[in-house]
Design a protein around this motif. Sequence first.
Motif, short mmCIF file in Angstrom:
data_model
loop_
_atom_site.label_atom_id
_atom_site.label_comp_id
_atom_site.label_asym_id
_atom_site.label_seq_id
_atom_site.Cartn_x
_atom_site.Cartn_y
_atom_site.Cartn_z
N THR A 69 0.87 -1.45 -0.07
CA THR A 69 -0.02 -0.46 -0.42
C THR A 69 0.57 1.22 -0.15
O THR A 69 1.83 1.49 0.41
N ALA A 70 -0.03 2.39 -0.32
CA ALA A 70 1.26 3.49 -0.63
C ALA A 70 1.09 4.01 0.74
O ALA A 70 2.65 4.62 1.09
N TYR A 71 0.29 3.74 1.79
CA TYR A 71 0.41 4.12 3.22
C TYR A 71 2.16 3.61 3.72
O TYR A 71 2.67 4.13 3.98
N ASN A 72 2.21 1.97 3.38
CA ASN A 72 2.93 1.54 3.73
C ASN A 72 4.10 1.64 3.42
O ASN A 72 5.54 2.01 4.36
N ARG A 73 4.51 2.68 2.05
CA ARG A 73 5.76 2.84 1.20
C ARG A 73 6.36 3.94 2.09
O ARG A 73 6.99 4.33 2.09
N GLY A 74 4.79 4.69 2.72
CA GLY A 74 5.60 5.71 2.89
C GLY A 74 6.40 5.65 4.36
O GLY A 74 6.83 6.30 4.85
N GLN A 75 5.90 4.43 5.53
CA GLN A 75 5.76 4.41 7.16
C GLN A 75 7.48 3.88 5.87
O GLN A 75 8.44 4.55 7.05
N VAL A 76 7.88 3.28 5.58
CA VAL A 76 8.86 2.79 5.46
C VAL A 76 10.40 3.45 4.88
O VAL A 76 10.66 4.42 5.68
N LEU A 77 9.95 5.11 4.22
CA LEU A 77 10.78 5.88 3.44
C LEU A 77 11.04 7.00 5.04
O LEU A 77 11.94 6.80 4.71
N TYR A 78 9.62 7.39 5.75
CA TYR A 78 10.36 7.27 7.14
C TYR A 78 10.73 6.84 8.28
O TYR A 78 12.08 7.73 8.33
N ARG A 79 11.11 5.27 7.84
CA ARG A 79 11.80 5.11 8.65
C ARG A 79 13.48 5.11 7.86
O ARG A 79 14.34 4.75 9.17
N VAL A 80 14.18 5.09 6.97
CA VAL A 80 14.88 5.76 6.24
C VAL A 80 15.32 6.72 6.60
O VAL A 80 16.65 6.79 6.87
N ALA A 81 14.32 8.14 7.24
CA ALA A 81 14.93 9.32 7.71
C ALA A 81 15.44 9.30 8.72
O ALA A 81 16.38 9.48 9.42
N GLU A 82 14.47 8.12 9.56
CA GLU A 82 14.80 7.40 11.52
C GLU A 82 16.40 7.44 11.12
O GLU A 82 16.87 7.40 12.33
N MET A 83 16.78 6.20 10.32
CA MET A 83 17.66 5.53 10.31
C MET A 83 19.09 6.70 10.03
O MET A 83 20.16 6.43 10.77
N LEU A 84 18.71 7.67 9.02
CA LEU A 84 19.27 8.93 8.90
C LEU A 84 20.32 9.71 9.22
O LEU A 84 21.24 9.98 10.06
N GLU A 85 18.74 9.76 10.36
CA GLU A 85 19.40 10.64 11.59
C GLU A 85 20.09 10.19 12.63
O GLU A 85 21.27 10.59 13.25
N GLY A 86 20.15 8.99 13.14
CA GLY A 86 21.09 8.46 13.92
C GLY A 86 22.27 8.43 13.56
O GLY A 86 22.88 8.19 14.21
N ARG A 87 22.67 8.26 12.00
CA ARG A 87 24.03 7.84 11.73
C ARG A 87 24.36 9.49 10.87
O ARG A 87 25.52 9.42 9.88
N LYS A 88 24.66 10.47 11.48
CA LYS A 88 23.88 11.50 11.01
C LYS A 88 25.66 12.16 11.05
O LYS A 88 26.01 12.63 9.97
N GLU A 89 26.63 11.91 11.83
CA GLU A 89 27.61 12.15 12.36
C GLU A 89 28.88 11.72 11.11
O GLU A 89 30.13 12.03 10.41
N GLN A 90 28.56 10.19 10.67
CA GLN A 90 29.28 9.13 9.72
C GLN A 90 28.82 9.89 8.64
O GLN A 90 30.17 10.40 7.43
N PHE A 91 27.84 10.81 8.34
CA PHE A 91 27.69 11.23 6.83
C PHE A 91 27.71 12.31 6.44
O PHE A 91 27.98 13.03 5.56
N VAL A 92 28.23 13.42 7.98
CA VAL A 92 27.99 15.11 7.44
C VAL A 92 29.64 14.24 7.49
O VAL A 92 30.58 15.51 6.79
N ARG A 93 30.50 13.31 7.81
CA ARG A 93 32.12 13.40 7.76
C ARG A 93 32.48 12.91 5.99
O ARG A 93 33.11 14.06 5.69
N GLU A 94 31.34 11.69 5.70
CA GLU A 94 31.78 12.00 4.00
C GLU A 94 30.72 12.98 3.31
O GLU A 94 31.61 12.75 2.08
N VAL A 95 29.99 13.53 3.93
CA VAL A 95 29.88 14.41 2.33
C VAL A 95 31.10 15.36 2.67
O VAL A 95 30.98 16.45 1.98
N ALA A 96 31.17 16.05 3.43
CA ALA A 96 32.58 16.96 3.56
C ALA A 96 33.16 16.70 3.06
O ALA A 96 34.29 17.59 2.43
N ALA A 97 34.18 15.42 3.16
CA ALA A 97 35.29 14.63 2.46
C ALA A 97 35.11 15.04 1.08
O ALA A 97 35.50 14.96 0.31
N SER A 98 33.97 14.57 0.74
CA SER A 98 33.20 13.59 -0.97
C SER A 98 33.41 15.48 -1.69
O SER A 98 34.00 15.32 -2.83
#
Length: 305
Positions: A69-98
């Motif tokens: 369902t479209a609603y379920n896909r929305g929940q899954v995408l939101y979960r990705v955002a949650e996981m990104l939030e938890g690993r923010k420091e790692q991505f900041v380092r990689e984006v800064a270097a890249s």
Amino acid sequence: MSENNRLGVFKTYKLYVGGKFPRSESGRVYEVTDSKGQWLANVPQSSRKDARDAVVAARKAFGGWSGATAYNRGQVLYRVAEMLEGRKEQFVREVAASEGLSKSKAAAVVDAAIDRWVWYAGWTDKIGQISGGANPVAGPFFNLSTPEPTGVVAVLAPQKSSLLGLVSVIAPVIATGNTAVVIASADAPLPALSLGEVLATSDVPGGVVNILSGATAELAAPLAAHQDVNAIDLTGAGAELAKELEIAAADNLKRVLRPLPAEADGSDASTDWLAAPGTHRLTAFLETKTVWHPTGALGASGSSY
């Protein structure tokens, strides 16, 4: 053991295909450096075989993902955002270097990438309302047009915007029920390969997103010609390569999303990708199905709907 004597553990970057983390079947790797030319990591240099494997994984995942369902896909995408939030420091380092950004600017880019996931998550169960509807017809019929996903989409990620641009081209593809084979930025693939780790630990089923690193032209050519790829996003291709890929894509009538002028060659994240994305990427890989159904009659008088 003294901290000064400790041997650091370097991160091993791998591809993300079918929910797993293989090395390239060719065994090739290439060096990734920062904006100053300093070594960052060795990453897999994907082969044509890796690209074909990714298409197989994407096709296998398409039925379940498009059927959710479209609603379920929305929940899954939101979960990705949650996981990104938890690993923010790692991505900041990689984006800064890249991308050669300061830590504060890189943090703003990562925040925008997280917000972009949330934005597209909110659109999953709404895009059908603006791209479909009931059509007025002459006669006792219902005539309904509804959007459906195109299928397997090959995505050439922006070359310069290693995370925000990447998210901006992946999220709308999977938000609408498609599956994706993504070619990461050739010079700055680290955020993309780390995003694969986020997807694997979120609720995105394996095969929905497959991420390859390596030479864009080498990988894009077989994907554009692949008979089981239904569409291709040329954002990360230069003008000459994009023309070649369009010709190859015509063989099985693929949908082709050409980069906007501001996006050509993976435009700068601070000037283009931070802008409001609109809905054109959501509708780019949707098909419209129109259904006719008789209204029938009500009661003995024969009145209709």
